[in-house]
Design a protein around this motif. Sequence first.
Motif, mmCIF file in Angstrom:
data_model
loop_
_atom_site.group_PDB
_atom_site.id
_atom_site.type_symbol
_atom_site.label_atom_id
_atom_site.label_comp_id
_atom_site.label_asym_id
_atom_site.label_seq_id
_atom_site.Cartn_x
_atom_site.Cartn_y
_atom_site.Cartn_z
ATOM 1 N N SER A 1 0.816 -1.311 -0.041
ATOM 2 C CA SER A 1 0.038 0.007 0.069
ATOM 3 C C SER A 1 0.971 1.454 -0.094
ATOM 4 O O SER A 1 0.503 2.348 -0.672
ATOM 5 C CB SER A 1 -0.747 -0.104 1.164
ATOM 6 O OG SER A 1 -1.854 -1.072 0.955
ATOM 7 N N ALA B 1 -5.588 7.920 -2.418
ATOM 8 C CA ALA B 1 -6.079 7.855 -0.956
ATOM 9 C C ALA B 1 -6.470 6.623 -0.374
ATOM 10 O O ALA B 1 -6.201 6.212 0.720
ATOM 11 C CB ALA B 1 -6.972 8.905 -0.564
ATOM 12 N N PRO B 2 -7.119 5.535 -1.201
ATOM 13 C CA PRO B 2 -7.409 4.289 -0.785
ATOM 14 C C PRO B 2 -6.362 3.569 -0.311
ATOM 15 O O PRO B 2 -6.327 2.709 0.708
ATOM 16 C CB PRO B 2 -8.283 3.617 -2.119
ATOM 17 C CG PRO B 2 -8.798 4.805 -2.749
ATOM 18 C CD PRO B 2 -7.649 5.879 -2.674
ATOM 19 N N TYR B 3 -5.110 3.944 -0.829
ATOM 20 C CA TYR B 3 -4.057 3.023 -0.168
ATOM 21 C C TYR B 3 -3.828 3.419 1.146
ATOM 22 O O TYR B 3 -3.155 2.539 1.805
ATOM 23 C CB TYR B 3 -2.751 3.219 -1.109
ATOM 24 C CG TYR B 3 -3.110 2.774 -2.637
ATOM 25 C CD1 TYR B 3 -3.086 1.341 -2.512
ATOM 26 C CD2 TYR B 3 -3.106 3.506 -3.619
ATOM 27 C CE1 TYR B 3 -3.263 0.765 -4.170
ATOM 28 C CE2 TYR B 3 -3.293 3.105 -4.781
ATOM 29 C CZ TYR B 3 -3.288 1.518 -5.105
ATOM 30 O OH TYR B 3 -3.642 0.995 -6.406
ATOM 31 N N LEU B 4 -4.039 4.698 1.645
ATOM 32 C CA LEU B 4 -3.778 5.200 3.053
ATOM 33 C C LEU B 4 -4.787 4.255 4.003
ATOM 34 O O LEU B 4 -4.498 3.875 4.844
ATOM 35 C CB LEU B 4 -4.018 6.567 2.988
ATOM 36 C CG LEU B 4 -2.965 7.493 2.533
ATOM 37 C CD1 LEU B 4 -3.297 8.970 2.759
ATOM 38 C CD2 LEU B 4 -1.617 7.208 3.161
ATOM 39 N N ASP B 5 -6.053 4.094 3.310
ATOM 40 C CA ASP B 5 -7.030 3.461 4.303
ATOM 41 C C ASP B 5 -6.559 1.978 4.233
ATOM 42 O O ASP B 5 -6.903 1.389 5.464
ATOM 43 C CB ASP B 5 -8.386 3.540 3.347
ATOM 44 C CG ASP B 5 -9.036 4.853 3.530
ATOM 45 O OD1 ASP B 5 -8.599 5.628 4.396
ATOM 46 O OD2 ASP B 5 -9.830 5.130 2.765
ATOM 47 N N ASN B 6 -6.134 1.084 3.111
ATOM 48 C CA ASN B 6 -5.562 0.152 3.334
ATOM 49 C C ASN B 6 -4.555 -0.178 4.264
ATOM 50 O O ASN B 6 -4.354 -1.182 5.171
ATOM 51 C CB ASN B 6 -5.348 -0.586 1.956
ATOM 52 C CG ASN B 6 -5.015 -1.843 1.878
ATOM 53 O OD1 ASN B 6 -5.702 -2.966 2.796
ATOM 54 N ND2 ASN B 6 -3.817 -2.314 1.195
ATOM 55 N N ASN C 1 -3.642 1.880 6.858
ATOM 56 C CA ASN C 1 -4.560 1.859 8.358
ATOM 57 C C ASN C 1 -5.099 0.627 8.758
ATOM 58 O O ASN C 1 -5.214 0.204 9.924
ATOM 59 C CB ASN C 1 -5.727 2.993 8.419
ATOM 60 C CG ASN C 1 -4.938 4.256 8.132
ATOM 61 O OD1 ASN C 1 -3.848 4.603 8.418
ATOM 62 N ND2 ASN C 1 -5.645 5.350 7.648
ATOM 63 N N GLU C 2 -5.835 -0.168 7.637
ATOM 64 C CA GLU C 2 -6.460 -1.356 7.999
ATOM 65 C C GLU C 2 -5.698 -2.522 8.594
ATOM 66 O O GLU C 2 -5.849 -3.041 9.272
ATOM 67 C CB GLU C 2 -7.433 -1.579 6.899
ATOM 68 C CG GLU C 2 -8.647 -1.039 6.657
ATOM 69 C CD GLU C 2 -9.277 -1.536 5.381
ATOM 70 O OE1 GLU C 2 -8.938 -2.404 4.627
ATOM 71 O OE2 GLU C 2 -10.349 -0.831 4.870
ATOM 72 N N ARG D 1 -6.863 13.278 4.283
ATOM 73 C CA ARG D 1 -6.548 11.924 5.132
ATOM 74 C C ARG D 1 -4.986 12.104 5.196
ATOM 75 O O ARG D 1 -4.156 12.411 4.384
ATOM 76 C CB ARG D 1 -6.676 10.673 4.005
ATOM 77 C CG ARG D 1 -8.229 10.673 3.895
ATOM 78 C CD ARG D 1 -8.686 9.315 3.178
ATOM 79 N NE ARG D 1 -9.940 9.432 2.935
ATOM 80 C CZ ARG D 1 -10.407 8.410 1.974
ATOM 81 N NH1 ARG D 1 -9.523 7.657 1.383
ATOM 82 N NH2 ARG D 1 -11.765 8.589 1.557
#
Length: 161
Positions: free
Chosen positions: A70, A80-85, A87-88, A144
């Motif tokens: 990620s 930004a979805p890579y930041l969410d991944n 974090n997950e 984010r």
Amino acid sequence: MNTQNKKKVSFENRVWLLLTIVLFIVTLSGLFVYKSLSNIVNEITEEARPDATVILMKEMLYDISDAENSVKSFSLTKDAPYLDNFNEKFLSVSEKTKQLSELTKDQPETKEHVDSLAELIDKKFLLLENLLILQLPEGIGDNRRPPLFFAEHLSGLTPPQ
């Protein structure tokens, strides 16, 4: 003729007695073999059962690898979805570290290794977070940011200067 009848009866009794003894011996050996094979199957089953700690550590390895991917993907795309991944995956690894610690709480030597592993994982995520911070453009998406709660989570680790 009476003696011949007695001999015949006596011989028949001997045969029946011998058959009974053989049947008893076969039954006993069957029970012994059954118990032995049952113990062997139980031991093999127990040895073949996967160890929960090993499975958990493999899952942690996959999550850490996904978090690294990620970070690499974010550095290339700035999506930004890579930041969410990321974090997950951090939260997932943190939870699994707690589970691993619970599984090994009664094993002092293994617990010590798990504590060392947790510290190394924390350092790894701190480095990944710092890499994200360096690559994070101002005002991305909905502002984010990488999880700055790492600093609270880590004990005594400081980011590189």
